[in-house]
Design an enzyme around this catalytic site. Sequence first.
Site, PDB file in Angstrom:
ATOM      1  N   GLY A 174       0.760  -1.238   0.000  1.00  0.00           N
ATOM      2  CA  GLY A 174       0.000   0.000   0.000  1.00  0.00           C
ATOM      3  C   GLY A 174       0.790   1.288   0.000  1.00  0.00           C
ATOM      4  N   ASP A 175       2.112   1.221   0.224  1.00  0.00           N
ATOM      5  CA  ASP A 175       2.906   2.451   0.241  1.00  0.00           C
ATOM      6  C   ASP A 175       4.315   2.185  -0.281  1.00  0.00           C
ATOM      7  OD1 ASP A 175       3.394   5.155   0.641  1.00  0.00           O
ATOM      8  OD2 ASP A 175       3.955   4.919   2.742  1.00  0.00           O
ATOM      9  N   LEU A 176       4.401   1.479  -1.388  1.00  0.00           N
ATOM     10  CA  LEU A 176       5.708   1.183  -1.966  1.00  0.00           C
ATOM     11  C   LEU A 176       6.290   2.419  -2.637  1.00  0.00           C
ATOM     12  CD1 LEU A 176       5.563  -2.313  -3.727  1.00  0.00           C
ATOM     13  CD2 LEU A 176       6.919  -1.649  -1.737  1.00  0.00           C
TER      14      LEU A 176
END
Length: 288
Positions: A174-176
């Site tokens: 979700g936050d790469l």
Amino acid sequence: MNRTAPAFPDDLLERWGVRNAELVADTRSSGVYRVRLADGSYAIAKLLKPSGLHEMPGMDFLAWRAGLGAAKLLDRHDTACLLEDAGTLTLRQYRQSQGEAAANAVIADLVKNLHAPSPEKPPAGLVPLERHFRSLFEGAARTEVSELSSVLRRCEKIAEALLQAQTDIRPLHGDLHHDNIVGDTGRGWLAIDPQGLWGDPAYDVANIFGNPDGAFAEIIEPARIMTLARLFSEILGCSKEKILRYAAAHAGLSVCWSMENGDTLSRGGNAFERFTFAKVVMPLVGEA
């Protein structure tokens, strides 16, 4: 103990056998320490504050991944988490010395690992993408008529269509991005700081398009955008258009997050950069 740091809780000192704790970051959401354990090894202790409880689904994601493609969750006690020390070399630093192609190869391998099947049942507390995109839906509705409102409403339209047509729904980091991929400890490149989402895997690469920090001129270059779209479509087995549409939708969401935190569309800020990216990528998906 580092005498300049807030006192590390005594119960955690005992529980984890902490011999030394160095404060790495003290943010609105958490206190982060690099700790030395009784056996001489190092780990990261993340002590979540009340405003950081939204990170708990990310810890569920790490527990579920069990070290495959991501830092290990070693222990959790209430809102305090002991994590594998994934190292200090970020992919952004690696890209600066080795170049874009080398960094993209790292991302490709990491995404394959992060999305590899797990024998464990997915966690129940992951955040659905529909809820994750709430700020975009709310922001698009309240923005006054302007070029910004036009772009946000097109991003909203794209997001709504994507969310209604999700496939292969699974746990997502979700936050790469380039500062959340770290690797110099012998375990290879690992993802850190996940949000812990539940949805279409094509969303998990959307944030890469707007990163790394400091590379704005490259980020809005159509050739780079298409290179990433081709790479990710091959890895995830979906169309380039789907990858690009998630990138556009995420750009609108990022604009809304930034503006909620007081950012404006002034040049150089995150809202301006994501807004500009959205305008560049829209024609590539027929949304001019």
